[in-house]
Design a protein around this motif. Sequence first.
Motif, PDB file in Angstrom:
ATOM      1  N   LYS A  81     -18.781 -74.165  42.744  1.00 56.82           N
ATOM      2  CA  LYS A  81     -20.131 -74.692  42.942  1.00 56.82           C
ATOM      3  C   LYS A  81     -20.621 -75.210  41.591  1.00 56.82           C
ATOM      4  CE  LYS A  81     -21.146 -71.376  46.584  1.00 56.82           C
ATOM      5  NZ  LYS A  81     -20.067 -70.413  46.530  1.00 56.82           N
ATOM      6  N   TYR A  82     -21.284 -76.356  41.585  1.00 58.98           N
ATOM      7  CA  TYR A  82     -21.688 -77.006  40.334  1.00 58.98           C
ATOM      8  C   TYR A  82     -22.443 -76.073  39.400  1.00 58.98           C
ATOM      9  CZ  TYR A  82     -23.863 -80.011  36.937  1.00 58.98           C
ATOM     10  OH  TYR A  82     -24.286 -80.549  35.760  1.00 58.98           O
ATOM     11  N   ASP A  83     -23.348 -75.261  39.928  1.00 60.00           N
ATOM     12  CA  ASP A  83     -24.146 -74.410  39.038  1.00 60.00           C
ATOM     13  C   ASP A  83     -23.301 -73.352  38.331  1.00 60.00           C
ATOM     14  OD1 ASP A  83     -23.756 -72.991  41.430  1.00 60.00           O
ATOM     15  OD2 ASP A  83     -25.684 -71.971  41.294  1.00 60.00           O
ATOM     16  N   GLU A  84     -22.073 -73.113  38.782  1.00 60.22           N
ATOM     17  CA  GLU A  84     -21.188 -72.145  38.134  1.00 60.22           C
ATOM     18  C   GLU A  84     -20.531 -72.718  36.876  1.00 60.22           C
ATOM     19  OE1 GLU A  84     -19.234 -69.370  41.479  1.00 60.22           O
ATOM     20  OE2 GLU A  84     -18.679 -71.495  41.638  1.00 60.22           O
TER      21      GLU A  84
END
Length: 107
Positions: A81-84
């Motif tokens: 996931k991008y926020d990771e």
Amino acid sequence: MKLQDVLEKFKQQGNYAVSLYYGENIGCDDLDIPQDERKIKIVMLPVGYLGEIRKLVVTNLKELENFDFEQKPKVISNPPKYDEYSSNGVYIWGTEDSIKKYLETYK
């Protein structure tokens, strides 16, 4: 450090299919971000883990010369996931057994 030297360093560390992405993933809208601050994402496959692990390095041109490419990668979800991986660092994702085996090389 030249960008091609960085890519070659990854190859010499035992990675293949090294891919480079430059920019903020928002088309040309990132032109207001100074060139040396735009994201660089380098995705690679560690040798010996065919289809089991992906490795990702996130940095920018400004930090490239001093970036610690040997740091232990942070495990993120599969698929990521991008926020990771929105911060600079080294990340991996893949099968649980392969990740465990791969991380043992950092002990």
